[in-house]
Design a protein around this motif. Structure first.
Motif, short mmCIF file in Angstrom:
data_model
loop_
_atom_site.label_atom_id
_atom_site.label_comp_id
_atom_site.label_asym_id
_atom_site.label_seq_id
_atom_site.Cartn_x
_atom_site.Cartn_y
_atom_site.Cartn_z
N LYS A 408 16.15 18.57 0.49
CA LYS A 408 16.45 17.54 -0.50
C LYS A 408 17.93 17.52 -0.90
O LYS A 408 18.44 16.49 -1.35
CB LYS A 408 15.58 17.75 -1.75
N TRP A 409 18.61 18.63 -0.73
CA TRP A 409 20.03 18.68 -1.06
C TRP A 409 20.88 17.89 -0.06
O TRP A 409 22.03 17.56 -0.32
CB TRP A 409 20.51 20.13 -1.10
N ASN A 411 21.64 14.78 1.06
CA ASN A 411 21.50 13.37 0.70
C ASN A 411 22.84 12.67 0.78
O ASN A 411 23.88 13.29 1.04
CB ASN A 411 20.87 13.23 -0.69
N SER A 412 22.86 11.36 0.56
CA SER A 412 24.07 10.57 0.73
C SER A 412 25.15 10.89 -0.30
O SER A 412 26.33 10.65 -0.06
CB SER A 412 23.73 9.07 0.66
N SER A 413 24.77 11.43 -1.45
CA SER A 413 25.78 11.78 -2.45
C SER A 413 26.50 13.08 -2.09
O SER A 413 27.62 13.32 -2.57
CB SER A 413 25.12 11.93 -3.82
N TYR A 414 25.89 13.89 -1.22
CA TYR A 414 26.51 15.15 -0.83
C TYR A 414 27.09 15.09 0.59
O TYR A 414 28.16 15.63 0.86
CB TYR A 414 25.47 16.27 -0.92
N CYS A 415 26.41 14.40 1.48
CA CYS A 415 26.79 14.37 2.90
C CYS A 415 27.54 13.08 3.22
O CYS A 415 26.97 11.98 3.10
CB CYS A 415 25.54 14.49 3.76
N PRO A 416 28.80 13.15 3.67
CA PRO A 416 29.57 11.93 3.98
C PRO A 416 28.96 11.08 5.09
O PRO A 416 29.05 9.85 5.04
CB PRO A 416 30.94 12.48 4.40
N LEU A 460 23.73 18.94 11.20
CA LEU A 460 23.25 20.05 10.39
C LEU A 460 24.01 21.35 10.68
O LEU A 460 24.01 22.27 9.86
CB LEU A 460 21.75 20.25 10.64
N ARG A 461 24.68 21.42 11.82
CA ARG A 461 25.44 22.62 12.18
C ARG A 461 26.58 22.89 11.21
O ARG A 461 27.11 24.01 11.19
CB ARG A 461 25.97 22.48 13.60
N GLU A 466 24.01 26.72 3.83
CA GLU A 466 23.03 26.11 2.94
C GLU A 466 21.62 26.24 3.49
O GLU A 466 20.65 26.40 2.73
CB GLU A 466 23.36 24.64 2.72
N VAL A 467 21.49 26.17 4.81
CA VAL A 467 20.15 26.26 5.43
C VAL A 467 19.66 27.71 5.44
O VAL A 467 18.47 27.97 5.21
CB VAL A 467 20.18 25.70 6.86
N TYR A 468 20.57 28.66 5.64
CA TYR A 468 20.20 30.08 5.74
C TYR A 468 21.08 30.90 4.79
O TYR A 468 21.98 31.63 5.21
CB TYR A 468 20.37 30.57 7.19
N PRO A 469 20.81 30.80 3.51
CA PRO A 469 21.69 31.44 2.52
C PRO A 469 21.63 32.97 2.53
O PRO A 469 22.57 33.62 2.05
CB PRO A 469 21.17 30.88 1.19
#
Length: 653
Positions: A408-409, A411-416, A460-461, A466-469
């Motif tokens: 959910k993190w 999203n368009s507000s976080y990812c250009p 996603l790379r 963020e995926v594997y904190p």
């Protein structure tokens, strides 16, 4: 006695008369051939003399005027004949040629075939024919107004012969040697001499048919077209002499006779040049169009999903949703966040490709129980991906499958990238149907409209921490690779403070930054070196601790936001990767990662044999029909072709 006294002089006079008759016949034949050429030679004597003197004695003996004429003639030839043809006819001995110089001449293979088939001609008449033909060749060798042995092509290659005598000697070999090359077709001969001669005959026959049609020589046109049709049926897609069906030599003899008949018409060389030039231009245009079509279709094939893979995914999806909820979890969940183990990240929507990556890595691992595979896929393939590995677990290794839509993190507000996809400009670029008005534009646009450039699985790379904190280091793997060795030593590589460990791909001038980035833009030219070495995604070691310290994701966001209008680079993840990890990439030893199996057939077997990972980067993926058969077995040996779903969906090796 009186009779005997008269007999001697009478016999002598009779013999003299017979001898004179024979001499008159020979002279008449020679004059009938030479006279027209002598008149034409007188009209072009200056050009003939300067051309002969140049090719025989070299340009140093020419006067200023002759030199100017020579240069003008050569410039005219260069204008009429494309540079590619001049390069080919000037090639070194042994190199392939577009056209064979000696098509119908007395010294070549084809005329020797005519000679063999001339049983109805007496030895004396054939000798006269050879002498007159030789004289015809010598007279017309440097003329531009008539067509004879070798014709226009002969004139084009004269200059290259003067600089490369060995080439002239090789192509001017005797008829006896040529016959040997033909006869060697049987047995262990593996060359393409006969095939090339037959194709050359087709080209010359087409040119002559054009000229004969204009002169209303309909019988000759009919014979030439018939020979062309028969030649095509014999040659087809054949590339070696040994592949020719029986009877090819007879067809060559017949064609040689018809070409010799056409040559006797002495068609104007200027017209022949124009015909050949038109044929060459037409062939080049067709080749360019076919190349564009091939590129377009390969791009189309690369972006589509084969029916078998779609069927495979749907069957697994149905089975997953029929599975009870308590059976949908993988074992060894406690290993997923253990930083002491060896972790791999794999982002893919291709179940079969992902299974090959996992199977090949596990089968080569010395301690598979210490290896953990983290797979992220999309919503459409999540159930199928999970079902496959539940039914076919990777031995002692651990695995997890996640859905990218559950992040959910992201999203368009976080990812250009997600923000840019909402803009009208990006939507028009991707989805406007009539944006490509030409095939070339369509090919280019189709390349960058590949769904992978829109998929967050591809971007996603840049969000690994963020995926594997909980992890400190992870190895990223593309889904079009095959693992051939134990990858455990990668975790022992000292990255020397860098974030990314990758194999560099640049040579002397290949795959450097200027290939991927727009250095005409000051934002790029002021911050990066155009000669900096590029590197490859596909097998990368990432230090996630150093990543967080240097805020790599923030650097990526900065540059991705500035490329909203695609002015810094085209779409994709490698250009922003080169920017993001600029001066933060440690070069791994090249044997760790060998690339090119999806577009380059010339990858050395020795490189593949010693590689830890081989990468099918390019359009010709091993699971596609367009994949290179040479490299497919290296991938397919890790596919379970005996699985019922794979068999039912007609997925075969």
């Amino acid at each position: 006695m009186a009779f005997r006294r008269v007999s001697g002089p009478l016999s002598a006079r009779t013999n003299a008369r017979n001898g004179g008759y024979r001499f008159s016949v020979i002279a008449l034949l020679l004059i009938s051939v030479v006279a027209p050429l002598t008149i034409l030679a007188g009209q072009t004597s200056n050009l003939f003399t300067s051309g002969r003197r140049y090719f025989q004695y070299g340009s140093s003996d020419l006067s200023g005027t002759d030199d100017v004429r020579r240069r003008s003639a050569l410039e005219a030839i260069e204008y009429l004949i494309p540079k590619e043809v001049l390069d080919i006819v000037g090639a070194k001995p042994g190199e392939p040629e577009l056209l064979n110089r000696n098509i119908v001449g007395g010294k070549d293979l084809l005329s020797s075939l005519v000679q063999e088939d001339a049983a109805d001609v007496s030895r004396q008449s054939f000798s006269i024919y050879q002498e007159s033909k030789k004289l015809l060749e010598d007279r017309s060798e440097n003329m531009s107004g008539s067509w004879s042995t070798g014709g226009v092509i002969e004139q084009v290659v004269q200059g290259s012969e003067s600089q490369n005598p060995a080439k002239g000697e090789d192509q001017g070999k005797s008829a006896e040697d040529a016959n040997k090359s033909v006869s060697s077709k049987s047995g262990n001969h593996t060359g393409d001499t006969v095939v090339r001669h037959m194709r050359d005959q087709i080209i010359m026959a087409r040119a002559y048919a054009n000229l004969a049609q204009g002169q209303n020589h309909l019988d000759l046109v009919r014979d030439l077209k018939q020979c062309i049709k028969e030649h095509k049926s014999f040659v087809g897609d054949v590339s070696l002499d040994t592949e020719l069906p029986s009877g090819a030599e007879e067809k060559m003899k017949l064609m040689a006779e018809v070409l010799a008949q056409a040559q006797e018409n002495n068609y104007d060389t200027t017209i022949m040049v124009k015909k050949l030039r038109a044929m060459l231009q037409s062939a080049e245009e067709n080749a360019r169009m076919l190349k564009k079509q091939s590129t377009f279709l390969s791009q189309l094939a690369a972006k589509t999903i084969p029916k078998g893979l779609h069927c495979f995914s749907m069957r697994l999806t149905v089975e997953y949703h029929m599975l009870p909820l308590d059976q949908r979890d993988f074992p060894h969940q406690e290993r997923l966040e253990d930083p002491s183990l060896y972790h791999y990240a794999l982002f893919s929507d291709n179940i079969l490709a992902a299974s090959v990556v996992v199977n090949s890595a596990v089968s080569n691992a010395k301690e598979p129980e210490k290896h953990v595979f983290h797979i992220v896929t999309d919503k459409l393939n999540f159930g199928a991906m999970k079902m496959w590995f539940l039914a076919n677990p990777p031995g002692a290794a651990s695995i997890e499958v996640q859905n990218v839509d559950d992040f959910k993190w992201l999203n368009s507000s976080y990812c250009p990238v997600l923000h840019q996809l909402q803009s009208s400009a990006m939507k028009n670029f991707y989805f406007k149907a009539d944006s490509a008005m030409t095939l070339a534009a369509g090919t280019s646009n189709l390349k960058y409209r590949n769904p992978k450039y829109l998929s967050m699985l591809n971007h996603l790379r840049f969000y690994l921490p963020e995926v594997y904190p909980k992890l400190d280091k992870i190895v990223f793997l593309d889904d079009d690779i095959v693992v051939q060795k134990d990858l455990t030593p990668l975790w022992d590589v000292d990255l020397e403070g860098n974030v990314n460990g990758a194999v560099e791909t640049c040579g002397e001038s290949f795959h450097r930054f200027d290939k991927y980035l727009n250095f005409s833009n000051p934002l790029i030219s002021e911050n990066f070196d155009p000669n900096a070495c590029g590197w490859a995604y596909g097998m990368n070691v990432f230090d996630l601790k150093e990543w967080k310290k240097r805020d790599i994701t923030g650097i990526y966001h900065k540059w991705q936001s500035q490329n909203e209008h695609r002015l810094l680079w085209k779409l994709g993840t490698l250009p922003p990767g080169l920017i993001t990890f600029y001066n933060l990439t440690y070069p791994l030893e090249k044997s760790w990662h060998v690339l090119g199996l999806g577009y380059k057939s010339a990858v050395e077997d020795s490189e593949i044999a010693t590689a830890a990972v081989i990468h099918y980067n390019g359009n010709m993926k091993p699971w596609l029909d367009i994949g290179m058969s040479k490299f497919k077995p290296l991938w397919s040996k890790f596919v379970k072709y005996d699985h019922p779903y794979i068999q039912q969906c007609n997925i075969s090796d």
